[in-house]
Scaffold this active site. Structure first.
Site, PDB file in Angstrom:
ATOM      1  N   ARG A   1      -2.806   1.035   0.673  1.00  0.00           N
ATOM      2  CA  ARG A   1      -1.406   0.733   0.364  1.00  0.00           C
ATOM      3  C   ARG A   1      -0.558   1.963   0.090  1.00  0.00           C
ATOM      4  O   ARG A   1       0.644   1.858  -0.056  1.00  0.00           O
ATOM      5  CB  ARG A   1      -1.355  -0.215  -0.843  1.00  0.00           C
ATOM      6  CG  ARG A   1      -1.779  -1.635  -0.491  1.00  0.00           C
ATOM      7  CD  ARG A   1      -1.927  -2.486  -1.732  1.00  0.00           C
ATOM      8  NE  ARG A   1      -3.106  -2.102  -2.489  1.00  0.00           N
ATOM      9  CZ  ARG A   1      -3.357  -2.514  -3.726  1.00  0.00           C
ATOM     10  NH1 ARG A   1      -2.485  -3.291  -4.345  1.00  0.00           N
ATOM     11  NH2 ARG A   1      -4.451  -2.145  -4.347  1.00  0.00           N
TER      12      ARG A   1
ATOM     13  N   TYR B   1     -21.604  -8.678  -7.481  1.00  0.00           N
ATOM     14  CA  TYR B   1     -20.572  -9.618  -7.051  1.00  0.00           C
ATOM     15  C   TYR B   1     -21.154 -11.010  -6.825  1.00  0.00           C
ATOM     16  O   TYR B   1     -20.538 -12.023  -7.178  1.00  0.00           O
ATOM     17  CB  TYR B   1     -19.913  -9.124  -5.769  1.00  0.00           C
ATOM     18  CG  TYR B   1     -19.002  -7.939  -5.963  1.00  0.00           C
ATOM     19  CD1 TYR B   1     -17.854  -8.040  -6.754  1.00  0.00           C
ATOM     20  CD2 TYR B   1     -19.266  -6.723  -5.361  1.00  0.00           C
ATOM     21  CE1 TYR B   1     -17.015  -6.961  -6.936  1.00  0.00           C
ATOM     22  CE2 TYR B   1     -18.429  -5.631  -5.532  1.00  0.00           C
ATOM     23  CZ  TYR B   1     -17.307  -5.751  -6.324  1.00  0.00           C
ATOM     24  OH  TYR B   1     -16.474  -4.674  -6.505  1.00  0.00           O
TER      25      TYR B   1
ATOM     26  N   ARG C   1      -0.484  -4.865   7.248  1.00  0.00           N
ATOM     27  CA  ARG C   1      -1.107  -5.922   6.456  1.00  0.00           C
ATOM     28  C   ARG C   1      -0.178  -7.100   6.170  1.00  0.00           C
ATOM     29  O   ARG C   1      -0.628  -8.120   5.631  1.00  0.00           O
ATOM     30  CB  ARG C   1      -1.595  -5.332   5.131  1.00  0.00           C
ATOM     31  CG  ARG C   1      -2.918  -4.611   5.204  1.00  0.00           C
ATOM     32  CD  ARG C   1      -4.101  -5.562   5.372  1.00  0.00           C
ATOM     33  NE  ARG C   1      -4.094  -6.651   4.416  1.00  0.00           N
ATOM     34  CZ  ARG C   1      -4.500  -6.561   3.151  1.00  0.00           C
ATOM     35  NH1 ARG C   1      -4.969  -5.411   2.700  1.00  0.00           N
ATOM     36  NH2 ARG C   1      -4.447  -7.610   2.359  1.00  0.00           N
TER      37      ARG C   1
ATOM     38  N   ASP D   1     -14.837  -3.800   4.375  1.00  0.00           N
ATOM     39  CA  ASP D   1     -15.080  -4.010   2.954  1.00  0.00           C
ATOM     40  C   ASP D   1     -16.576  -4.106   2.751  1.00  0.00           C
ATOM     41  O   ASP D   1     -17.297  -4.644   3.598  1.00  0.00           O
ATOM     42  CB  ASP D   1     -14.400  -5.284   2.455  1.00  0.00           C
ATOM     43  CG  ASP D   1     -14.418  -5.364   0.941  1.00  0.00           C
ATOM     44  OD1 ASP D   1     -13.506  -4.801   0.303  1.00  0.00           O
ATOM     45  OD2 ASP D   1     -15.361  -5.974   0.388  1.00  0.00           O
TER      46      ASP D   1
ATOM     47  N   ARG E   1     -11.734   5.484   1.129  1.00  0.00           N
ATOM     48  CA  ARG E   1     -10.691   4.492   1.391  1.00  0.00           C
ATOM     49  C   ARG E   1      -9.448   5.163   1.990  1.00  0.00           C
ATOM     50  O   ARG E   1      -8.350   5.117   1.437  1.00  0.00           O
ATOM     51  CB  ARG E   1     -10.332   3.744   0.099  1.00  0.00           C
ATOM     52  CG  ARG E   1      -9.656   2.401   0.346  1.00  0.00           C
ATOM     53  CD  ARG E   1      -9.304   1.693  -0.964  1.00  0.00           C
ATOM     54  NE  ARG E   1     -10.473   1.426  -1.778  1.00  0.00           N
ATOM     55  CZ  ARG E   1     -10.559   1.672  -3.083  1.00  0.00           C
ATOM     56  NH1 ARG E   1      -9.554   2.210  -3.716  1.00  0.00           N
ATOM     57  NH2 ARG E   1     -11.651   1.401  -3.745  1.00  0.00           N
TER      58      ARG E   1
END
Length: 317
Positions: free
Chosen positions: A6, A126, A15, A51, A2
């Site tokens: 942020r 998920y 973003r 993702d 990743r």
């Protein structure tokens, strides 16, 4: 792991006003997000900004990525009737924005590009739970009590995963990673019975491309031998085991890993000390890709990442 995120001020600016799904579905945004950490830190490879759940919508399982929560599937797949709603798809038609992003990146990058997606067990968790779950109660419940339905879902997801990664390679990805975030909740025995044949099918399909494949799962180091048996050119190792210990479980395997991401939230001196030990252990392996043992955390100080890169590249005496 990743690279974009942020912890980067330029990423937070990029973003603004965009959901995660909007960002990963817009090639110019995904390209910029992928390039930002390469510009700032000079990593040796770029990781595609995307993702692992993006195949859900073209499969027939619409979802959203909620900030602070993660992927949320609107209509979970829990029954045989639910299974009829989902289907295989051609990633060139269902996920064209990802492939356009890869082609755009290959025009700009001077380093290799790593593509990725989620592994079947993680994707199934998920789909079945409807979102992140601590105990994966419904997922493992289907696995244990409805094996025919489980294996049908695994076959479908295996085909989706394999063809999606093949399409990424065809679009220009130099290597791909199969990312199994939740597989650590299983025992080796359960993996062998409920996952192994499906995983082997994926890796057999990917082997036809000739591209290097990284197989990474988190949470249970005892799974490493059977994950190695499943396939992949490189075995990913999380931070719950040392590289030396991992090498005894999968002798002869090139490894990727495995700095604990929380180390990057300490100070540059601590980062340097622990990174040097991982580099030392990696130097004794048949091959080693230095990486984090899971995704970089949002509050990570930039100076710690800078020190890490200096150490790993041998730029600090």
């Amino acid at each position: 792991m990743r690279q974009a995120g942020r912890y980067l001020p330029e990423y937070r600016e990029l973003r603004k006003g965009r959901t995660m799904l909007e960002a990963v579905s817009t090639p110019e945004v995904s390209i910029e997000a992928t390039l930002q950490p390469i510009r700032r830190f000079g990593f040796d490879a770029a990781i595609l900004f995307s993702d692992l759940t993006v195949p859900f919508t073209p499969m027939g399982a619409p979802f959203e990525i909620k900030e602070g929560v993660g992927p949320v599937v609107h209509d979970p797949v829990r029954t045989a009737a639910d299974m009829e709603r989902i289907h295989r798809f051609d990633p060139r038609e269902g996920l064209p924005f990802v492939l356009e992003t890869i082609r755009g990146l290959k025009r700009e990058l001077a380093v290799p590009l790593i593509g990725f997606t989620g592994a079947p067990f993680t994707l199934a968790s998920y789909l079945i739970e409807g979102g992140p779950s601590r105990d994966l109660r419904r997922t493992k419940g289907m696995m244990w009590s409805a094996p025919e339905q489980w294996h049908a879902l695994m076959e479908l997801l295996s085909d989706v995963v394999a063809e999606y990664l093949v399409a990424q390679i065809e679009a220009g990805a130099d290597a791909v990673q199969l990312f199994d975030s939740w597989v650590g909740s299983l025992s080796p025995e359960a993996y062998r019975e409920y996952l192994l044949p499906h995983m082997q099918r994926i890796f057999a399909r990917l082997k036809e491309t000739g591209a290097p494949v990284i197989h990474f799962g988190t949470g249970n180091p005892l799974l490493l031998p059977i994950m190695r048996e499943a396939g992949g050119d490189v075995t990913g190792v999380d931070f719950r085991i040392t590289l030396e210990q991992a090498a005894t479980l999968v002798p002869g395997a090139p490894l990727q890993g495995n700095l604990d991401p929380t180390v990057l939230q300490t100070n540059p001196e601590t980062v340097e000390r622990i990174a040097r030990e991982i580099v030392r252990q990696g130097s004794a392996l048949p091959g080693h890709i230095f990486n984090l043992g899971h995704g970089i955390l949002p509050e990570t100080p930039l100076e710690n990442v800078e020190r890490l890169v200096e150490v790993v590249k041998g730029e600090r005496p």
